[in-house]
Write a protein that holds these residues in place. Structure first.
Motif, PDB file in Angstrom:
ATOM      1  N   THR A   1       2.746 -17.149  -0.770  1.00  0.00           N
ATOM      2  CA  THR A   1       1.582 -16.491  -1.363  1.00  0.00           C
ATOM      3  C   THR A   1       0.930 -15.555  -0.355  1.00  0.00           C
ATOM      4  N   ARG A   2       0.786 -16.023   0.877  1.00  0.00           N
ATOM      5  CA  ARG A   2       0.205 -15.176   1.917  1.00  0.00           C
ATOM      6  C   ARG A   2       1.043 -13.919   2.135  1.00  0.00           C
ATOM      7  N   ALA A   3       2.355 -14.087   2.217  1.00  0.00           N
ATOM      8  CA  ALA A   3       3.227 -12.930   2.432  1.00  0.00           C
ATOM      9  C   ALA A   3       3.087 -11.926   1.283  1.00  0.00           C
ATOM     10  N   ARG A   4       2.980 -12.433   0.073  1.00  0.00           N
ATOM     11  CA  ARG A   4       2.841 -11.555  -1.092  1.00  0.00           C
ATOM     12  C   ARG A   4       1.512 -10.799  -1.053  1.00  0.00           C
ATOM     13  N   LEU A   5       0.451 -11.480  -0.619  1.00  0.00           N
ATOM     14  CA  LEU A   5      -0.856 -10.823  -0.573  1.00  0.00           C
ATOM     15  C   LEU A   5      -0.953  -9.832   0.579  1.00  0.00           C
ATOM     16  N   VAL A   6      -0.322 -10.135   1.697  1.00  0.00           N
ATOM     17  CA  VAL A   6      -0.291  -9.163   2.788  1.00  0.00           C
ATOM     18  C   VAL A   6       0.319  -7.856   2.296  1.00  0.00           C
ATOM     19  N   GLN A   7       1.417  -7.972   1.546  1.00  0.00           N
ATOM     20  CA  GLN A   7       2.052  -6.778   0.982  1.00  0.00           C
ATOM     21  C   GLN A   7       1.136  -6.125  -0.067  1.00  0.00           C
ATOM     22  N   HIS A   8       0.471  -6.949  -0.863  1.00  0.00           N
ATOM     23  CA  HIS A   8      -0.420  -6.440  -1.909  1.00  0.00           C
ATOM     24  C   HIS A   8      -1.530  -5.563  -1.320  1.00  0.00           C
ATOM     25  N   PHE A   9      -2.077  -5.977  -0.178  1.00  0.00           N
ATOM     26  CA  PHE A   9      -3.208  -5.266   0.406  1.00  0.00           C
ATOM     27  C   PHE A   9      -2.799  -4.170   1.381  1.00  0.00           C
ATOM     28  N   ASP A  10      -1.520  -3.984   1.624  1.00  0.00           N
ATOM     29  CA  ASP A  10      -1.078  -3.038   2.649  1.00  0.00           C
ATOM     30  C   ASP A  10      -1.592  -1.623   2.375  1.00  0.00           C
ATOM     31  N   ALA A  11      -1.415  -1.136   1.168  1.00  0.00           N
ATOM     32  CA  ALA A  11      -1.848   0.227   0.846  1.00  0.00           C
ATOM     33  C   ALA A  11      -3.366   0.354   0.944  1.00  0.00           C
ATOM     34  N   ASP A  12      -4.096  -0.662   0.504  1.00  0.00           N
ATOM     35  CA  ASP A  12      -5.557  -0.630   0.585  1.00  0.00           C
ATOM     36  C   ASP A  12      -6.020  -0.613   2.033  1.00  0.00           C
ATOM     37  N   ASN A  13      -5.356  -1.400   2.890  1.00  0.00           N
ATOM     38  CA  ASN A  13      -5.738  -1.429   4.298  1.00  0.00           C
ATOM     39  C   ASN A  13      -5.463  -0.089   4.973  1.00  0.00           C
ATOM     40  N   ARG A  14      -4.369   0.563   4.590  1.00  0.00           N
ATOM     41  CA  ARG A  14      -4.078   1.879   5.163  1.00  0.00           C
ATOM     42  C   ARG A  14      -5.076   2.923   4.656  1.00  0.00           C
ATOM     43  N   ARG A  15      -5.475   2.809   3.405  1.00  0.00           N
ATOM     44  CA  ARG A  15      -6.491   3.719   2.863  1.00  0.00           C
ATOM     45  C   ARG A  15      -7.825   3.522   3.589  1.00  0.00           C
ATOM     46  N   LEU A  16      -8.159   2.277   3.899  1.00  0.00           N
ATOM     47  CA  LEU A  16      -9.384   1.987   4.646  1.00  0.00           C
ATOM     48  C   LEU A  16      -9.317   2.607   6.044  1.00  0.00           C
TER      49      LEU A  16
END
Length: 294
Positions: free
Chosen positions: A268-283
């Motif tokens: 689950t953690r690995a999936r969420l890290v991937q889920h937030f990757d684009a948002d973190n780069r946008r930030l």
């Protein structure tokens, strides 16, 4: 007589909220002119805002709202400016404080960052306010948020079930909030585990109404690993003199409670890290900085 600090230690949180509501109602009826806040801690939820509020509240040049989370720019905007001002010191008290040096008033409501109408409402009433956004790794923030709701008896789903159901739970609520500024949505407030971690979108909303120099973005992890340096940045941003509390303890209302159940599943953690990757780069692009989390 029991002092304010002792009162907060010995009176249960729910009772303190009631006492604060009585104080605000009483102040609202008195013909005294009160100030508006000079600074707002706008979020994020489960990112250290309770601890930061306590540290700031203890600063001799800072004057806190009667209670944390006034929710004026979210839930209670229709109560009006006079009700909001009742949370803050009188102009006479602040004038006396300013004769001794810098003095600022502040409040902290973590739902402000996420609520779609909060930025415009705040900009209309306190356009010069200094803003502080505490941001936490969105994966850890989502997990902590879910545990907080479970402990409060508001969440019956497992973490994986809750994040799978999130879009259906809060999507219609977001649309209704946008269409009806008076609408109050408990699902939007309670079950927004992933959506609240998309920080760039939320900060962009605030920056559409406030100049960039009025916003300080702080990683909550830094407040806990290097509290003195991080806190100094915050008080300088607000405009008061450097000062430190006697200790930087964790003041989260859940801070002394053990985590509920087993840890987050690694998959689950690995999936969420991937889920937030684009948002973190946008930030990172928005803040012109390196990614805060990977």
């Amino acid at each position: 007589m029991i002092g304010g600090g002792a009162l907060k230690r010995w009176v249960p949180r729910r009772q303190r909220r009631r006492l604060a509501s009585v104080r605000v109602a009483t102040r609202n009826r008195l013909p005294l002119t009160r100030v508006l806040p000079d600074a707002l801690v706008i979020g994020a939820q489960r990112a250290g805002t309770s601890s930061l509020y306590k540290y700031l509240e203890a600063h001799p040049q800072l004057h806190a709202s009667v209670r944390k989370e006034t929710e004026y720019f979210t839930f209670w905007h229709e109560r009006g400016e006079r009700w909001y001002r009742a949370h803050f010191p009188t102009e006479m008290r602040m004038a006396a404080a300013r004769r001794r040096g810098p003095a600022r008033s502040f409040e902290a409501t973590p739902y402000y960052l996420f609520h779609p109408h909060a930025p415009a409402r705040a900009a209309h009433l306190v356009p010069g306010a200094r803003l502080i956004a505490m941001l936490r790794d969105p994966v850890d923030r989502a997990w902590s948020h879910w545990q907080h709701e479970v402990r409060g008896g508001r969440e019956r789903l497992s973490f994986d079930e809750a994040i799978a159901a999130e879009a259906a739970r809060i999507g219609p609520e977001e649309e209704r909030l946008l269409a009806d500024p008076t609408y109050r949505s408990n699902p939007h407030h309670r079950f927004s585990y992933l959506a609240r971690g998309r920080y760039a979108v939320q900060l962009e909303r605030w920056l559409a109404h406030f100049p960039r120099e009025q916003l300080l973005v702080v990683r909550s992890e830094d407040l806990y690993t290097d509290p003195a340096v991080t806190f100094r940045r915050i008080v300088e941003h607000i405009g008061v003199e450097p000062w430190e509390p006697t200790d930087f303890r964790n003041h989260s209302y859940d801070g002394l409670r053990p985590e509920s159940g087993p840890p987050m599943a690694p998959e689950t953690r690995a999936r969420l890290v991937q889920h937030f990757d684009a948002d973190n780069r946008r930030l990172a692009a928005l803040l012109e900085s390196a990614p805060m989390w990977s």
